[in-house]
Design an enzyme around this catalytic site. Structure first.
Site, PDB file in Angstrom:
ATOM      1  N   LYS A   1       0.838  -1.192   0.000  1.00 31.00           N
ATOM      2  CA  LYS A   1       0.000   0.000   0.000  1.00 31.00           C
ATOM      3  C   LYS A   1       0.882   1.254   0.000  1.00 31.00           C
ATOM      4  CE  LYS A   1      -0.497  -0.180   5.047  1.00 31.00           C
ATOM      5  NZ  LYS A   1      -1.450  -0.331   6.164  1.00 31.00           N
TER       6      LYS A   1
ATOM      7  N   TYR B   1      10.480  31.294   5.490  1.00 27.60           N
ATOM      8  CA  TYR B   1       9.203  31.721   6.049  1.00 27.60           C
ATOM      9  C   TYR B   1       9.151  31.516   7.559  1.00 27.60           C
ATOM     10  CZ  TYR B   1       7.573  31.122   1.191  1.00 27.60           C
ATOM     11  OH  TYR B   1       7.417  31.183  -0.164  1.00 27.60           O
TER      12      TYR B   1
END
Length: 381
Positions: free
Chosen positions: A40, A261
């Site tokens: 998965k 940032y």
């Protein structure tokens, strides 16, 4: 995509030989039981089609995924395998998988009835792995009514159970054993009703390594294949991957300046800042506790928070650093457990979050063999 282009920005290196050795070690731990590779989330980020091809060559035939799309990707890229969907699939996907004789998970009475109706419309029998909720309380039939529900669904003639399973909660050895006892009781009740199920599985990578007495017929193995060793494992599995990127620019920035940032920690010295060509969309953490990377054989701290496509690193103490140098996030000196801890991640998440646009470069016999770019094609090129 050629190898040079694949390694031009950021990339994931996957050692297929180490993957195969981890599969063999899992098989040896199972002492004759089977191994169901869990692929998965794009094989935990490693590339599901390439991983399935390598493991099929080792003898794997039944694979497990989370979604119908993941199943169809594997079936489109690898011949002569079975793929078990572990969770919910939509009506159209259910019909496609049943028509291809792929096993589905049966986990509730209503969903089981939908599987039966779909198979009846197709004029065939749907093969299912029955999931029982023995204590994790996620998906599964109730222990007390599971046998009755399954036998009633089988009576219609359009469902055939080929597997029975549960998932351990890994709360304690005592509770884990109790879960397997509950599953075994359901199996016995089904057999008493004339429903014999040949494959019973309960353990994942942790249970496989921790509980030899609870192995039953197979283990659903994901993290072990990809180099994440459970605590107290009899022997560690091998690391199979390295997540890397290149330095795109270097600049000196004066003390007192802020980097990127939302930075509230001014530089305490004049700093050689390396901009690195990977960001949180590629799979890096956005921020972390004392987050470091490996550059020129040194550990260098990440400055500020990662941007979407880039991040900045203090390269002042990296000798001879140049633009184009390789930065290693995880898989070199920094192992996946430490990387996950620095980024506030689960160790499986650390691999699985690596993005679609990151090329995978596959190594065999110690050398890069080929590259896969998911954004160019769903199948490796």
């Amino acid at each position: 995509m050629n190898l040079e282009e694949a390694a031009s920005r950021c990339w994931l290196e996957v050692d297929l030989d180490a993957l195969r050795r981890n599969y063999r070690s899992a098989a040896s731990l199972m002492s004759g039981g089977g191994v169901i590779p869990v692929l998965k989330a794009n094989a935990y980020g490693m590339g599901a089609v390439e991983v399935a091809r390598a493991l099929k060559a080792e003898g794997a035939r039944l694979f497990a995924v989370a979604t119908a799309d993941e199943a169809m990707q594997l079936l489109g890229g690898v011949e002569s395998i079975e793929v078990l969907c572990l969770g919910l699939v939509g009506p159209e996907s259910m019909a496609r998988l049943i028509a291809r004789d792929m096993p589905l998970t049966l986990y509730s009475p209503a969903q089981g009835a939908q599987i039966a109706r779909t198979a009846e419309k197709l004029g065939c029998v749907a093969r299912v792995h029955v999931k029982v909720d023995t204590g994790l309380h996620r998906l599964g039939l109730d222990v007390e009514t599971a046998a009755e529900t399954v036998s009633a669904l089988c009576a219609g003639g359009h469902i055939r159970p080929v597997g029975l399973y549960t998932h351990l909660a890994i709360h304690s050895p005592e509770s884990d054993r109790l879960q397997v006892e509950r599953l075994s009781r359901v199996r016995a009740e089904l057999e008493a009703r004339g429903v014999r199920i040949p494959l019973c599985h309960a353990v994942d990578s942790i249970g496989m390594a921790r509980y030899p007495s609870l192995h039953l017929d197979a283990a659903r193995t994901g993290a072990w294949l990809f180099g994440v060793s459970p605590r107290n494992a009899p022997a560690p599995c091998e690391s199979i991957a390295r997540f890397r990127a290149r330095v795109s620019q270097l600049r000196w920035v004066k003390a007192g300046e802020l980097i990127g940032y939302d930075d509230d920690s001014p530089l305490t010295r004049d700093t050689l800042v390396a901009t690195v060509s990977a960001g949180y969309v590629d799979g890096t953490p956005r921020r972390g506790d004392l987050w470091q990377v490996e550059l020129r054989g040194r550990r260098c701290g990440v400055l500020g928070i990662a941007c979407m496509d880039q991040l900045m690193v203090d390269a002042t103490d990296a000798p001879g650093v140049c633009e184009g140098d390789v930065v290693t996030f995880v898989g070199g000196e920094i192992g996946v457990e430490e990387y996950a801890r620095m980024g506030g991640l689960n160790h499986n998440e650390a691999w699985a979050r690596i993005g679609r646009r990151v090329p995978r470069i596959y190594f065999e016999n110690g050398s890069p063999a080929h590259a896969c770019a998911e954004l160019e094609s769903e199948i490796c090129i």
